[in-house]
Design a protein around this motif. Sequence first.
Motif, PDB file in Angstrom:
ATOM      1  N   THR A 118     -51.185 -31.592 -21.954  1.00  0.00           N
ATOM      2  CA  THR A 118     -52.222 -30.630 -22.330  1.00  0.00           C
ATOM      3  C   THR A 118     -51.608 -29.437 -23.050  1.00  0.00           C
ATOM      4  O   THR A 118     -52.155 -28.938 -24.046  1.00  0.00           O
ATOM      5  CB  THR A 118     -52.987 -30.170 -21.074  1.00  0.00           C
ATOM      6  N   PHE A 119     -50.469 -28.970 -22.558  1.00  0.00           N
ATOM      7  CA  PHE A 119     -49.757 -27.891 -23.254  1.00  0.00           C
ATOM      8  C   PHE A 119     -49.239 -28.367 -24.617  1.00  0.00           C
ATOM      9  O   PHE A 119     -49.385 -27.676 -25.626  1.00  0.00           O
ATOM     10  CB  PHE A 119     -48.579 -27.399 -22.418  1.00  0.00           C
ATOM     11  N   ALA A 120     -48.628 -29.552 -24.629  1.00  0.00           N
ATOM     12  CA  ALA A 120     -48.003 -30.049 -25.860  1.00  0.00           C
ATOM     13  C   ALA A 120     -49.028 -30.248 -26.970  1.00  0.00           C
ATOM     14  O   ALA A 120     -48.716 -30.056 -28.151  1.00  0.00           O
ATOM     15  CB  ALA A 120     -47.263 -31.355 -25.573  1.00  0.00           C
ATOM     16  N   ARG A 121     -50.245 -30.641 -26.605  1.00  0.00           N
ATOM     17  CA  ARG A 121     -51.299 -30.841 -27.621  1.00  0.00           C
ATOM     18  C   ARG A 121     -51.977 -29.545 -28.017  1.00  0.00           C
ATOM     19  O   ARG A 121     -52.852 -29.537 -28.896  1.00  0.00           O
ATOM     20  CB  ARG A 121     -52.351 -31.824 -27.086  1.00  0.00           C
TER      21      ARG A 121
ATOM     22  N   GLY B 281     -42.098 -29.943 -21.745  1.00  0.00           N
ATOM     23  CA  GLY B 281     -41.555 -28.832 -20.968  1.00  0.00           C
ATOM     24  C   GLY B 281     -40.629 -29.383 -19.894  1.00  0.00           C
ATOM     25  O   GLY B 281     -39.999 -30.416 -20.084  1.00  0.00           O
ATOM     26  N   ARG B 282     -40.592 -28.724 -18.737  1.00  0.00           N
ATOM     27  CA  ARG B 282     -39.756 -29.249 -17.650  1.00  0.00           C
ATOM     28  C   ARG B 282     -40.257 -28.750 -16.298  1.00  0.00           C
ATOM     29  O   ARG B 282     -40.997 -27.751 -16.223  1.00  0.00           O
ATOM     30  CB  ARG B 282     -38.297 -28.873 -17.835  1.00  0.00           C
TER      31      ARG B 282
ATOM     32  N   GLN C 112     -43.268 -25.709 -12.904  1.00  0.00           N
ATOM     33  CA  GLN C 112     -43.373 -26.402 -14.183  1.00  0.00           C
ATOM     34  C   GLN C 112     -43.472 -25.378 -15.301  1.00  0.00           C
ATOM     35  O   GLN C 112     -44.371 -24.517 -15.304  1.00  0.00           O
ATOM     36  CB  GLN C 112     -44.591 -27.328 -14.202  1.00  0.00           C
ATOM     37  N   LEU C 113     -42.541 -25.483 -16.244  1.00  0.00           N
ATOM     38  CA  LEU C 113     -42.491 -24.562 -17.373  1.00  0.00           C
ATOM     39  C   LEU C 113     -43.083 -25.226 -18.603  1.00  0.00           C
ATOM     40  O   LEU C 113     -42.836 -26.410 -18.863  1.00  0.00           O
ATOM     41  CB  LEU C 113     -41.048 -24.143 -17.635  1.00  0.00           C
ATOM     42  N   PRO C 114     -43.861 -24.503 -19.383  1.00  0.00           N
ATOM     43  CA  PRO C 114     -44.506 -25.106 -20.559  1.00  0.00           C
ATOM     44  C   PRO C 114     -43.514 -25.328 -21.686  1.00  0.00           C
ATOM     45  O   PRO C 114     -42.429 -24.723 -21.716  1.00  0.00           O
ATOM     46  CB  PRO C 114     -45.552 -24.055 -20.941  1.00  0.00           C
TER      47      PRO C 114
END
Length: 344
Positions: free
Chosen positions: A84-87, A10-11, A38-40
């Motif tokens: 955590t979001f990416a997984r 994200g960013r 922070q954006l997912p």
Amino acid sequence: MLPWSAELAGRVERHVVDSAVLRGNPLGDPHERPLYVQLPPGYDDAPERRYPAVFVLQGYTGHLAMWWNRSPFRQPYPELADATFARGEAQPMIIVYVDAWTSYGGSQFLDSPATGRYQTYLCDEVVPWVDARYRTLADRDHRAVSGKSSGGYGAMVTAMLRPDVFGAFATHAGDAHFDVCHRAAFPAVARKLRDQHDGSYDAFLTAFRSRTLPPSGDDMELLEVYGYAAAYSADEDGTVHLPFDAHGAVVPEVWQRWLDRDPVVMAAQPRYRDALRSMRALWIDAGTRDEYYLDFGAAAFNAAVRSAGVPPELVHFELFPAGHGGIEYRYPLALAWLSHRLSP
């Protein structure tokens, strides 16, 4: 684990908020405050989608640049959250990193005539600012506040004081059970004040502000206690009252003002019990070796939450083997837990 920055899926976007309520604050601290959002991963791919949000508060002396501090074999929280979001371990959320630093090192995220209106800043300026610029689910049932140490304190009391804004919270080793975590330290602080500054906080603050050398551990301990007093026991004219006298003994009427802001004490009062029962999710944890005995604070607050009638399935309480520091790995666990309860 890489010793350099990881690439985010994200960013993080960095902003400055021009606060009306912090203009002219008693300490002359900046009214323009940094804010990180922070954006997912995938935020830009579904322009109609809206997201829950969690507002993250820092511990005492914390400022936003510190979120990127990197220690050996540890990752900073923004990277941990992104992974955590990416997984897929957490439902996508927007994370907002809030600054409430003061010249005393912190505000406890309260409104105080000695420091400024930091709770109003968070609830009535930062939250609407974020809702107006990002695709949040803009209501309290999809909005949480979280933090560690003084940030955890801020999460607890903000949720109880402003349940109209926040419907969930996470506290990691948050300041609570003041009789245990604060009171025993007063004689040592009084002694340092006596031996190093003739018993005068005015003398200490003058010396502290004029030094060119980095502050010592004693300096930071003295400053922290004064900062707490500025948050908990200041008069309307800004006069700060200490909860102990020159001999280290508690001053009962001032100490009561501190206890009135102890999350454990607050949770027993009808107004705050109602606020706690309105929450959708509560995460409470601390390390069993916490140097400030905030494991006892977490346990006492958990007991108070249960006594308030919050259903057990809405509360995650855990004591884990650790001290007060180095527990940032806990934050993504709470983030994931909250995300599943705040997502539509």
